[in-house]
Write a protein that holds these residues in place. Sequence first.
Motif, short mmCIF file in Angstrom:
data_model
loop_
_atom_site.label_atom_id
_atom_site.label_comp_id
_atom_site.label_asym_id
_atom_site.label_seq_id
_atom_site.Cartn_x
_atom_site.Cartn_y
_atom_site.Cartn_z
N LYS A 188 8.08 126.04 45.11
CA LYS A 188 8.77 126.85 46.11
C LYS A 188 7.79 127.40 47.14
CE LYS A 188 12.16 128.24 42.63
NZ LYS A 188 12.68 129.33 41.79
N LYS A 189 8.19 127.28 48.41
CA LYS A 189 7.43 127.89 49.51
C LYS A 189 8.45 128.52 50.45
CE LYS A 189 3.68 124.49 49.13
NZ LYS A 189 4.26 123.76 48.01
N ARG A 190 9.07 129.62 49.97
CA ARG A 190 10.21 130.20 50.67
C ARG A 190 9.81 131.28 51.67
NH1 ARG A 190 12.72 131.59 44.96
NH2 ARG A 190 10.54 132.30 44.86
N ASN A 191 8.58 131.77 51.57
CA ASN A 191 8.14 132.81 52.52
C ASN A 191 6.65 132.63 52.79
OD1 ASN A 191 6.80 133.86 50.25
ND2 ASN A 191 8.47 135.28 49.80
N LEU A 196 1.02 130.87 51.69
CA LEU A 196 -0.40 131.20 51.58
C LEU A 196 -0.94 130.84 50.21
CD1 LEU A 196 -3.04 132.53 52.47
CD2 LEU A 196 -2.05 134.76 51.87
N LEU A 197 -0.20 131.22 49.15
CA LEU A 197 -0.69 130.97 47.79
C LEU A 197 -0.61 129.50 47.40
CD1 LEU A 197 0.73 134.09 45.91
CD2 LEU A 197 -1.61 133.67 46.68
N SER A 198 -0.02 128.67 48.26
CA SER A 198 -0.01 127.24 47.97
C SER A 198 -1.41 126.64 48.07
CB SER A 198 0.96 126.50 48.90
OG SER A 198 0.49 126.51 50.25
N ILE A 199 -2.40 127.45 48.49
CA ILE A 199 -3.80 126.98 48.43
C ILE A 199 -4.19 126.72 46.97
CG2 ILE A 199 -4.57 128.09 50.56
CD1 ILE A 199 -5.71 130.37 48.81
N PHE A 200 -3.42 127.29 46.01
CA PHE A 200 -3.69 127.05 44.59
C PHE A 200 -2.87 125.89 44.04
CE2 PHE A 200 -4.83 131.48 45.23
CZ PHE A 200 -6.00 131.61 44.50
N ASP A 201 -1.98 125.34 44.85
CA ASP A 201 -1.10 124.25 44.40
C ASP A 201 -1.92 123.04 43.97
OD1 ASP A 201 0.79 122.32 44.01
OD2 ASP A 201 1.64 122.41 46.03
N GLN A 202 -1.78 122.67 42.71
CA GLN A 202 -2.61 121.59 42.15
C GLN A 202 -2.01 120.20 42.33
OE1 GLN A 202 -5.82 122.48 40.53
NE2 GLN A 202 -5.15 124.12 41.91
N SER A 203 -0.91 120.11 43.07
CA SER A 203 -0.26 118.79 43.22
C SER A 203 -0.99 117.87 44.19
CB SER A 203 1.19 118.98 43.70
OG SER A 203 1.22 119.59 44.98
N SER A 204 -1.97 118.41 44.94
CA SER A 204 -2.68 117.57 45.92
C SER A 204 -4.16 117.43 45.58
CB SER A 204 -2.52 118.15 47.33
OG SER A 204 -3.09 119.45 47.38
N ILE A 205 -4.50 117.51 44.28
CA ILE A 205 -5.91 117.44 43.89
C ILE A 205 -6.42 116.00 43.95
CG2 ILE A 205 -5.92 119.47 42.42
CD1 ILE A 205 -5.44 117.69 40.03
N ASP A 206 -7.73 115.87 44.12
CA ASP A 206 -8.33 114.54 44.07
C ASP A 206 -8.67 114.19 42.62
OD1 ASP A 206 -10.54 116.06 43.42
OD2 ASP A 206 -11.85 115.23 44.98
#
Length: 331
Positions: A188-191, A196-206
């Motif tokens: 979720k990225k509703r606000n 901002l906290l999507s910087i921790f989102d691990q779905s785009s890691i190498d």
Amino acid sequence: MLIANPIYDVVFKYLMEDSKVAKLLLSAIIGQEILELDFLPQEISGELDLVRRTKEEFIPQLTVYRLDFSAKVQTEEGEQVIIIEIQKAKLLNDIMRFRKYLGKQYQNPDYFFIKKTQSGKEIKVGFPIVSIYFLGERLDKLQGIPIVMVNNEAIDLYSGKKIEHREDFVESLTHKSYIISIPDLSEKKRNELEVLLSIFDQSSIDASHHILNVSEEDFPEKYRAVIRRLQKAASEQVVRNKMQLEDDFLSELEDYERMIEEAKKEVEKATQKAEEERRQKEEERRQKEEIWQKMRQVIEKCHAKGMSVEETSELTGLSLEEVMTIFNSFK
């Protein structure tokens, strides 16, 4: 844009050492404008270490990354100093670590100040504490919720109404908390805060898990300093080396935990086997006791009929001594 993964302690520390970036991130989380922000002198950064158990054996011990700030915030009543405590853990191994550290915060004499009451009396009052927890694992009952705020409220027990004015006594003994579930941030990225906290989102890691691939345009302009700070961290070789050390440690920790689980299973099997053998021996003893009781009844009848020891021994198969002992017990 490639940025360093802030789930790593070394990257998170690098991020928060930039005062401008730390103010942006913390202001967004607590929902208050931070006017001034300072690292507290008792800042604690958990180290990855090994605890000696015997001369030959070392046991990994995971210490939670901790960081404290003193912040001057703008409130409806005016400026206020609060303590912001951050704890971050990849694994939910032991909640006691969080509780122990929080207990130390409440006891810290540096977190108190002298204030005059309306009557002119001077009292010692604690700075309000705001705790922020970054968790690398989902909480069972809060799955799907990326950010949880736990807010202390004073309630009139009789009417059930919330007491709006703030009291120093209550502020000194209770605190507000924010729990950020990193695995749930990708959903979720509703606000702006969730963005901002999507910087921790691990779905785009190498493949190394050290680098995230994000688009700077996805973030509001006011938060792009955070992204650029993480981009700079990705280019720092010292930072990348320490990320690898964290990986190595966690790998050792997982191996150790597997060893513990396997050892527990072996102990369980051994315990079950020992219990089965005990039950089997108990059953054999019970059966022997039952046979012996029946044999005693036969011997008692032989004795009552006036049969001799020799005749009874021949009939039952017991030795003369055994028969004689039983005969004597009837006297």
